[in-house]
Design a protein around this motif. Structure first.
Motif, PDB file in Angstrom:
ATOM      1  N   ASP A   1     -63.331  30.715  -0.963  1.00 32.04           N
ATOM      2  CA  ASP A   1     -63.992  29.607  -1.647  1.00 32.04           C
ATOM      3  C   ASP A   1     -62.992  28.531  -2.053  1.00 32.04           C
ATOM      4  OD1 ASP A   1     -66.424  30.821  -1.348  1.00 32.04           O
ATOM      5  OD2 ASP A   1     -66.523  31.619  -3.379  1.00 32.04           O
ATOM      6  N   THR A   2     -61.777  28.943  -2.411  1.00 34.78           N
ATOM      7  CA  THR A   2     -60.742  27.974  -2.784  1.00 34.78           C
ATOM      8  C   THR A   2     -60.331  27.129  -1.588  1.00 34.78           C
ATOM      9  OG1 THR A   2     -59.894  29.446  -4.527  1.00 34.78           O
ATOM     10  CG2 THR A   2     -58.423  27.702  -3.749  1.00 34.78           C
ATOM     11  N   LEU A   3     -60.132  27.771  -0.433  1.00 36.75           N
ATOM     12  CA  LEU A   3     -59.792  27.031   0.785  1.00 36.75           C
ATOM     13  C   LEU A   3     -60.938  26.102   1.192  1.00 36.75           C
ATOM     14  CD1 LEU A   3     -58.132  29.895   2.872  1.00 36.75           C
ATOM     15  CD2 LEU A   3     -56.978  27.914   1.870  1.00 36.75           C
ATOM     16  N   THR A   4     -62.170  26.584   1.043  1.00 30.86           N
ATOM     17  CA  THR A   4     -63.331  25.759   1.382  1.00 30.86           C
ATOM     18  C   THR A   4     -63.412  24.535   0.474  1.00 30.86           C
ATOM     19  OG1 THR A   4     -64.548  27.726   2.112  1.00 30.86           O
ATOM     20  CG2 THR A   4     -65.833  25.756   1.671  1.00 30.86           C
ATOM     21  N   SER A   5     -63.162  24.724  -0.808  1.00 33.25           N
ATOM     22  CA  SER A   5     -63.218  23.598  -1.745  1.00 33.25           C
ATOM     23  C   SER A   5     -62.137  22.570  -1.439  1.00 33.25           C
ATOM     24  CB  SER A   5     -63.073  24.100  -3.185  1.00 33.25           C
ATOM     25  OG  SER A   5     -61.769  24.595  -3.442  1.00 33.25           O
ATOM     26  N   LEU A   6     -60.993  23.030  -0.922  1.00 34.91           N
ATOM     27  CA  LEU A   6     -59.928  22.102  -0.537  1.00 34.91           C
ATOM     28  C   LEU A   6     -60.366  21.254   0.653  1.00 34.91           C
ATOM     29  CD1 LEU A   6     -56.998  21.283  -1.182  1.00 34.91           C
ATOM     30  CD2 LEU A   6     -56.233  22.998   0.466  1.00 34.91           C
ATOM     31  N   TRP A   7     -61.132  21.857   1.563  1.00 35.26           N
ATOM     32  CA  TRP A   7     -61.650  21.086   2.696  1.00 35.26           C
ATOM     33  C   TRP A   7     -62.711  20.099   2.239  1.00 35.26           C
ATOM     34  CZ3 TRP A   7     -66.291  20.281   5.255  1.00 35.26           C
ATOM     35  CH2 TRP A   7     -66.192  19.652   6.508  1.00 35.26           C
ATOM     36  N   PHE A   8     -63.570  20.498   1.296  1.00 36.85           N
ATOM     37  CA  PHE A   8     -64.559  19.576   0.735  1.00 36.85           C
ATOM     38  C   PHE A   8     -63.859  18.338   0.151  1.00 36.85           C
ATOM     39  CE2 PHE A   8     -67.737  23.228  -0.320  1.00 36.85           C
ATOM     40  CZ  PHE A   8     -68.112  23.264   1.011  1.00 36.85           C
ATOM     41  N   THR A   9     -62.768  18.585  -0.576  1.00 41.10           N
ATOM     42  CA  THR A   9     -62.020  17.485  -1.186  1.00 41.10           C
ATOM     43  C   THR A   9     -61.410  16.591  -0.115  1.00 41.10           C
ATOM     44  OG1 THR A   9     -61.464  18.983  -3.019  1.00 41.10           O
ATOM     45  CG2 THR A   9     -60.241  16.930  -2.871  1.00 41.10           C
TER      46      THR A   9
END
Length: 374
Positions: free
Chosen positions: A56-64
């Protein structure tokens, strides 16, 4: 000799920018899912919750990263007004929003990047998107809620997804579209027919909401996830808009997106009475229709979000730094990945094998099912 006019040059530039934007998002999401598996898969050695947190942390970095591209590079202006101060990244939240285009969810990332939690952010999306290589696979693994718009199937998916969050002690912040589809010709006519059949007002700026899915999501989130608040979000495009994903390629990205928020603590919503809850949702959509009717007649907004000028400056500064960091990370990651794909045969074969396996697992098994069983 043909001379390209300024108008043609702008058109080609938008087209080139749109193609680059789409390719960048597709390549980074696909490569991130395959290559960075070496980071989140070992997390299972420490338990399912640890692996989910890493992913989820890696995914949120991609969202950003996506937010940084369309805000900082393409210059999309995001305006967030209304009851913003009551947003809290630590609260279990259900966002309900009108579905003007098929890409409203992409621009909603800007709200979460500033005031919510992108790591805990989930979206209820059409089932077809789950098979999109890279991004769709990541959304499956991140436990996004994919709906087929067939209640006998979706009912079980809603319950299973929200129970999963409970088991992993993850209070979600879920974006849900009660209208079920975006506003365009066919859906607009269906909404008009529904209004005539049920003796309701005919809406022009929103569709009549589907209440059954909404009441089910609210009930399950309250039971499983200790739902804290419901945030009513109205999205509007005062200048230009793109209706579907394929429009991204043309480069006609909206120049301005306006979000208007109104927060309701769960105690303010009649969650224990389904008919009253249904009526509550219908009242919100009536208010949206009236608001948008006024908005599109003058296309003015207040920019008032409850924060002082100094506080907004600080929020925007921190968000911009986060976006720049995400852009740097994913740009370097893309360059390194392309280098290895170009010059290392084994890496290239492993990458291609991962793509083939990804298509197979997404189609016949589901990454969310695999992730839950590990």
């Amino acid at each position: 000799m043909n001379i390209i006019t300024m108008e043609e040059w702008k058109k080609y530039r938008r087209l080139g920018g749109g193609i680059l934007f789409v390719l960048t998002l597709l390549f980074t999401s696909l490569s991130g899912f395959i290559v960075l598996s070496v980071l989140y898969l070992p997390g299972f050695l420490f338990g399912h919750s640890s692996a989910q947190w890493i992913f989820d942390t890696l995914t949120s970095l991609w969202f950003t990263f996506a937010v940084g591209i369309y805000e900082l590079i393409y210059g999309v202006k995001i305006v967030i007004q209304g009851d913003v101060r009551n947003l809290n990244k630590n609260r279990c939240t259900l966002f309900i929003m009108n579905h003007r285009t098929r890409l409203d969810w992409l621009f909603f990332f800007s709200i979460q990047a500033r005031y919510g939690s992108l790591r805990r952010f989930k979206i209820a999306l059409k089932d077809e998107i789950r098979h999109l290589p890279g991004a769709g696979w990541a959304m499956q693994t991140a436990q996004f809620l994919f709906l087929k718009r067939k209640w006998h199937i979706d009912k079980n998916r809603v319950e299973a997804t929200l129970k999963h969050f409970k088991q992993n002690c993850l209070p979600p912040q879920l974006l849900f579209f009660p209208e079920g589809t975006d506003l365009q010709g066919i859906s607009r006519q269906k909404s008009k027919d529904y209004a005539e059949k049920n003796e309701l007002d005919d809406y022009h700026y929103v569709l009549h909401p589907r209440t059954l899915g909404f009441t089910s999501v609210v009930t399950n989130m309250k039971t499983c996830n200790n739902l804290d608040q419901i945030v009513d979000v109205t999205i509007s495009y005062p200048r230009t808009m793109l209706q579907r994903e394929t429009d991204l390629v043309t480069g006609n990205i909206p120049r301005e997106v306006v979000f208007t928020l109104r927060c309701y603590d769960i105690d303010e919503v009649p969650t224990d009475n389904e008919p009253k809850l249904t009526r509550w949702l219908e009242e919100r959509w009536y208010e949206k229709e009236e608001f948008l009717k006024c908005f599109y007649s003058n296309k003015q907004y207040s920019n008032d979000n409850g924060y002082t000028k100094e506080q907004n400056t600080e929020i925007e500064r921190d968000t911009k730094l986060y976006m720049i960091g995400a852009i740097i990370f994913w740009t370097l990651f893309a360059i390194i990945t392309l280098y290895y794909l170009s010059f290392f045969y084994m890496f290239r074969m492993t990458y291609l094998f991962g793509c083939v396996i990804g298509v197979f697992l997404s189609t016949f098994v589901g990454f969310n099912n695999i992730f839950n069983k590990l």
